[in-house]
Design a protein around this motif. Sequence first.
Motif, PDB file in Angstrom:
ATOM      1  N   LYS A 215     -21.828  65.370 -49.206  1.00 61.16           N
ATOM      2  CA  LYS A 215     -22.507  64.166 -48.999  1.00 61.16           C
ATOM      3  C   LYS A 215     -22.174  63.617 -47.721  1.00 61.16           C
ATOM      4  CE  LYS A 215     -23.612  63.286 -54.047  1.00 61.16           C
ATOM      5  NZ  LYS A 215     -23.481  62.128 -54.912  1.00 61.16           N
ATOM      6  N   LEU A 216     -23.084  63.568 -46.646  1.00 58.66           N
ATOM      7  CA  LEU A 216     -22.791  63.103 -45.468  1.00 58.66           C
ATOM      8  C   LEU A 216     -23.507  61.674 -45.270  1.00 58.66           C
ATOM      9  CD1 LEU A 216     -23.295  66.247 -43.152  1.00 58.66           C
ATOM     10  CD2 LEU A 216     -21.087  65.427 -44.356  1.00 58.66           C
ATOM     11  N   ALA A 217     -22.867  60.608 -44.735  1.00 60.34           N
ATOM     12  CA  ALA A 217     -23.433  59.309 -44.340  1.00 60.34           C
ATOM     13  C   ALA A 217     -24.197  59.277 -43.350  1.00 60.34           C
ATOM     14  CB  ALA A 217     -22.190  58.562 -44.165  1.00 60.34           C
ATOM     15  N   ILE A 218     -25.285  58.439 -43.457  1.00 58.88           N
ATOM     16  CA  ILE A 218     -26.536  58.314 -42.400  1.00 58.88           C
ATOM     17  C   ILE A 218     -26.301  56.760 -42.048  1.00 58.88           C
ATOM     18  CG2 ILE A 218     -28.860  58.078 -42.028  1.00 58.88           C
ATOM     19  CD1 ILE A 218     -27.839  60.989 -41.765  1.00 58.88           C
ATOM     20  N   ASN A 219     -25.856  56.284 -41.038  1.00 54.44           N
ATOM     21  CA  ASN A 219     -25.870  55.033 -40.373  1.00 54.44           C
ATOM     22  C   ASN A 219     -26.987  54.520 -39.721  1.00 54.44           C
ATOM     23  OD1 ASN A 219     -22.142  55.637 -39.996  1.00 54.44           O
ATOM     24  ND2 ASN A 219     -23.171  54.919 -41.760  1.00 54.44           N
ATOM     25  N   GLU A 220     -26.879  53.424 -39.157  1.00 57.81           N
ATOM     26  CA  GLU A 220     -28.068  52.730 -38.471  1.00 57.81           C
ATOM     27  C   GLU A 220     -28.611  53.205 -37.318  1.00 57.81           C
ATOM     28  OE1 GLU A 220     -25.594  49.714 -40.785  1.00 57.81           O
ATOM     29  OE2 GLU A 220     -25.234  51.430 -39.560  1.00 57.81           O
ATOM     30  N   TRP A 221     -28.356  54.268 -36.553  1.00 57.84           N
ATOM     31  CA  TRP A 221     -28.719  54.291 -35.152  1.00 57.84           C
ATOM     32  C   TRP A 221     -29.211  55.753 -35.007  1.00 57.84           C
ATOM     33  CZ3 TRP A 221     -23.705  53.329 -36.483  1.00 57.84           C
ATOM     34  CH2 TRP A 221     -22.650  54.232 -36.084  1.00 57.84           C
ATOM     35  N   THR A 222     -30.003  55.968 -34.161  1.00 59.38           N
ATOM     36  CA  THR A 222     -30.380  57.532 -33.960  1.00 59.38           C
ATOM     37  C   THR A 222     -29.355  58.635 -33.645  1.00 59.38           C
ATOM     38  OG1 THR A 222     -32.748  56.443 -33.166  1.00 59.38           O
ATOM     39  CG2 THR A 222     -32.260  58.810 -32.729  1.00 59.38           C
ATOM     40  N   GLY A 223     -28.280  58.141 -32.806  1.00 58.50           N
ATOM     41  CA  GLY A 223     -27.436  58.956 -32.166  1.00 58.50           C
ATOM     42  C   GLY A 223     -26.717  59.514 -33.340  1.00 58.50           C
ATOM     43  N   GLN A 224     -26.505  58.583 -34.475  1.00 53.51           N
ATOM     44  CA  GLN A 224     -25.533  59.043 -35.319  1.00 53.51           C
ATOM     45  C   GLN A 224     -26.582  60.011 -36.459  1.00 53.51           C
ATOM     46  OE1 GLN A 224     -25.670  58.377 -38.943  1.00 53.51           O
ATOM     47  NE2 GLN A 224     -23.462  58.856 -39.437  1.00 53.51           N
TER      48      GLN A 224
ATOM     49  N   GLY B 164     -15.073  58.801 -53.097  1.00 53.17           N
ATOM     50  CA  GLY B 164     -15.709  60.200 -52.835  1.00 53.17           C
ATOM     51  C   GLY B 164     -17.130  60.067 -53.168  1.00 53.17           C
ATOM     52  N   ASP B 165     -17.953  59.024 -53.245  1.00 48.65           N
ATOM     53  CA  ASP B 165     -19.284  58.965 -53.448  1.00 48.65           C
ATOM     54  C   ASP B 165     -20.004  59.259 -52.313  1.00 48.65           C
ATOM     55  OD1 ASP B 165     -18.923  57.781 -56.151  1.00 48.65           O
ATOM     56  OD2 ASP B 165     -19.031  55.906 -55.173  1.00 48.65           O
ATOM     57  N   ILE B 166     -19.421  59.287 -50.765  1.00 47.32           N
ATOM     58  CA  ILE B 166     -19.745  59.793 -49.593  1.00 47.32           C
ATOM     59  C   ILE B 166     -18.495  60.691 -49.359  1.00 47.32           C
ATOM     60  CG2 ILE B 166     -20.284  59.560 -47.435  1.00 47.32           C
ATOM     61  CD1 ILE B 166     -21.647  56.882 -48.121  1.00 47.32           C
ATOM     62  N   HIS B 167     -18.773  61.855 -48.651  1.00 49.69           N
ATOM     63  CA  HIS B 167     -17.656  62.766 -48.444  1.00 49.69           C
ATOM     64  C   HIS B 167     -17.234  62.842 -47.130  1.00 49.69           C
ATOM     65  CE1 HIS B 167     -19.463  64.893 -52.206  1.00 49.69           C
ATOM     66  NE2 HIS B 167     -18.597  64.043 -52.727  1.00 49.69           N
ATOM     67  N   ALA B 168     -17.825  62.430 -46.054  1.00 46.37           N
ATOM     68  CA  ALA B 168     -17.782  62.456 -44.662  1.00 46.37           C
ATOM     69  C   ALA B 168     -18.598  61.436 -43.755  1.00 46.37           C
ATOM     70  CB  ALA B 168     -17.650  63.813 -44.060  1.00 46.37           C
ATOM     71  N   THR B 169     -18.102  60.885 -42.983  1.00 43.27           N
ATOM     72  CA  THR B 169     -18.758  59.950 -41.892  1.00 43.27           C
ATOM     73  C   THR B 169     -18.412  60.502 -40.539  1.00 43.27           C
ATOM     74  OG1 THR B 169     -19.686  57.885 -41.121  1.00 43.27           O
ATOM     75  CG2 THR B 169     -17.403  58.201 -42.162  1.00 43.27           C
ATOM     76  N   LEU B 170     -19.653  60.663 -39.676  1.00 40.19           N
ATOM     77  CA  LEU B 170     -19.251  61.648 -38.565  1.00 40.19           C
ATOM     78  C   LEU B 170     -19.431  60.790 -37.233  1.00 40.19           C
ATOM     79  CD1 LEU B 170     -21.150  64.784 -39.811  1.00 40.19           C
ATOM     80  CD2 LEU B 170     -18.422  64.673 -39.669  1.00 40.19           C
ATOM     81  N   GLU B 171     -19.416  59.578 -37.232  1.00 45.38           N
ATOM     82  CA  GLU B 171     -19.519  58.778 -35.846  1.00 45.38           C
ATOM     83  C   GLU B 171     -19.167  57.507 -35.779  1.00 45.38           C
ATOM     84  OE1 GLU B 171     -23.045  59.658 -33.342  1.00 45.38           O
ATOM     85  OE2 GLU B 171     -23.081  57.762 -32.536  1.00 45.38           O
ATOM     86  N   ILE B 172     -17.912  57.252 -36.041  1.00 47.23           N
ATOM     87  CA  ILE B 172     -17.262  55.995 -36.015  1.00 47.23           C
ATOM     88  C   ILE B 172     -16.786  55.508 -34.631  1.00 47.23           C
ATOM     89  CG2 ILE B 172     -15.401  54.410 -37.032  1.00 47.23           C
ATOM     90  CD1 ILE B 172     -14.975  56.687 -39.277  1.00 47.23           C
TER      91      ILE B 172
ATOM     92  N   VAL C  23      -9.073  59.922 -44.783  1.00 48.66           N
ATOM     93  CA  VAL C  23      -8.727  60.673 -43.595  1.00 48.66           C
ATOM     94  C   VAL C  23      -9.307  60.636 -42.426  1.00 48.66           C
ATOM     95  CG1 VAL C  23      -7.011  61.585 -45.327  1.00 48.66           C
ATOM     96  CG2 VAL C  23      -9.156  62.748 -44.615  1.00 48.66           C
ATOM     97  N   GLU C  24      -8.753  60.544 -41.223  1.00 48.18           N
ATOM     98  CA  GLU C  24      -9.230  60.716 -39.967  1.00 48.18           C
ATOM     99  C   GLU C  24      -9.326  62.215 -39.751  1.00 48.18           C
ATOM    100  OE1 GLU C  24      -8.778  59.285 -35.529  1.00 48.18           O
ATOM    101  OE2 GLU C  24      -8.686  57.530 -37.212  1.00 48.18           O
ATOM    102  N   ILE C  25     -10.715  62.887 -39.336  1.00 52.99           N
ATOM    103  CA  ILE C  25     -10.583  64.374 -38.932  1.00 52.99           C
ATOM    104  C   ILE C  25     -10.883  64.721 -37.504  1.00 52.99           C
ATOM    105  CG2 ILE C  25     -11.200  64.868 -41.508  1.00 52.99           C
ATOM    106  CD1 ILE C  25     -14.039  65.070 -40.775  1.00 52.99           C
ATOM    107  N   GLY C  26     -10.535  63.674 -36.771  1.00 53.08           N
ATOM    108  CA  GLY C  26     -10.541  64.013 -35.213  1.00 53.08           C
ATOM    109  C   GLY C  26     -11.575  63.528 -34.681  1.00 53.08           C
ATOM    110  N   ASP C  27     -11.747  63.379 -33.318  1.00 52.19           N
ATOM    111  CA  ASP C  27     -12.768  62.891 -32.345  1.00 52.19           C
ATOM    112  C   ASP C  27     -14.004  63.787 -32.286  1.00 52.19           C
ATOM    113  OD1 ASP C  27     -10.979  60.859 -31.857  1.00 52.19           O
ATOM    114  OD2 ASP C  27     -10.424  61.622 -29.594  1.00 52.19           O
TER     115      ASP C  27
ATOM    116  N   LYS D 221     -14.459  60.935 -36.506  1.00 54.51           N
ATOM    117  CA  LYS D 221     -15.023  61.447 -37.730  1.00 54.51           C
ATOM    118  C   LYS D 221     -13.771  60.893 -38.985  1.00 54.51           C
ATOM    119  CE  LYS D 221     -14.901  65.133 -35.847  1.00 54.51           C
ATOM    120  NZ  LYS D 221     -14.543  66.590 -35.344  1.00 54.51           N
ATOM    121  N   ALA D 222     -14.552  60.880 -40.012  1.00 62.42           N
ATOM    122  CA  ALA D 222     -13.579  60.577 -41.315  1.00 62.42           C
ATOM    123  C   ALA D 222     -13.961  61.070 -42.491  1.00 62.42           C
ATOM    124  CB  ALA D 222     -13.162  59.093 -41.509  1.00 62.42           C
ATOM    125  N   SER D 223     -13.314  61.455 -43.477  1.00 61.93           N
ATOM    126  CA  SER D 223     -13.935  62.067 -44.742  1.00 61.93           C
ATOM    127  C   SER D 223     -13.193  61.444 -45.878  1.00 61.93           C
ATOM    128  CB  SER D 223     -13.373  63.451 -44.600  1.00 61.93           C
ATOM    129  OG  SER D 223     -12.023  63.763 -44.983  1.00 61.93           O
TER     130      SER D 223
END
Length: 316
Positions: free
Chosen positions: A30-39, A74-82, A101-105, A251-253
Amino acid sequence: MKTIGLGIALTALAGAVQAADMGAADEPIKLAINEWTGQHVTTHVAGEMLKAAGYKVEYVTAGMMNQFQALADGDIHATLEIWSSNVSDEYAKKISEGTVVEIGDLGLNAREGIAYPAHVADLCPGLPAWEALKDCAQVFATAETIPMGRLVDYPADWGTPGADRMTGFDLPIKAVPAGSEGALIAELRASTERKSPLLITFWQPHWAMSAYDVKFVDLPVGNEECFNDPAWGPNPNAVNDCDFAPSRIFKASWSGFAEKWPAAYEILSNYQLSVEAQQPMMGKIDVDGGSVEDVVAAWMAENEGSWRPVVDAATK
């Protein structure tokens, strides 16, 4: 638009990755979808990479500022544009607890600054050096600012970063707040169509950076000394005589991600997306009306050499 630079970056990363166990490939990631198009673009590219590796993917709508509890649980597994410039204290708390945990730039070259459409360099020789604005400020004058030049700043409720820099550098340029983001875009469109002078406060990633060939003025690197000590920088009598503070995008997971889906964790850790790749996709969505799914699918098909090595290195 194909992005050679992205392919080189990802291929280089892929060479260092060892194949990993697929883990619970029958359970959706499950990947997080945030509020902006780029994300949305960032996340769907990552999702398509995971699907290509053989995983199931679900996209879950989550607010940027309040997603971290769901990530920790663990309800969401990763978010990719912080964005480091816009992250809640909750994130730091979850990182400290070890539940996130942070998983890199991500690799996006995020930037804010004083900018202009490329044709303006012909009207103000010496750009992109900021010193050029001392000599050609009147080029940017309008009826409301004459004899001073005009800078179209962010909307008033976004703060006054452009005005702060005109004061910081002691430039004869008046900052006028735009009414909205749409008003900023209208200024860029009109300037480009008429080849007229324009100085504007703007940011990337944004589709307009590519659509209107926007360039940044070169300013001294922004840092805490500049923002707090008048003695720092070219103007000894003012603060803010420097560029905006740089933003990091990462990114973070969920902390259990690597154990549950090892190969997917490798893919997301090594996944990067360049501004040159993201911005045109944003334009095709926000300007041309394309769907995120269709635009990302077309990019994936045209740029397989840019992302496939990361997937293959983690799974083969």
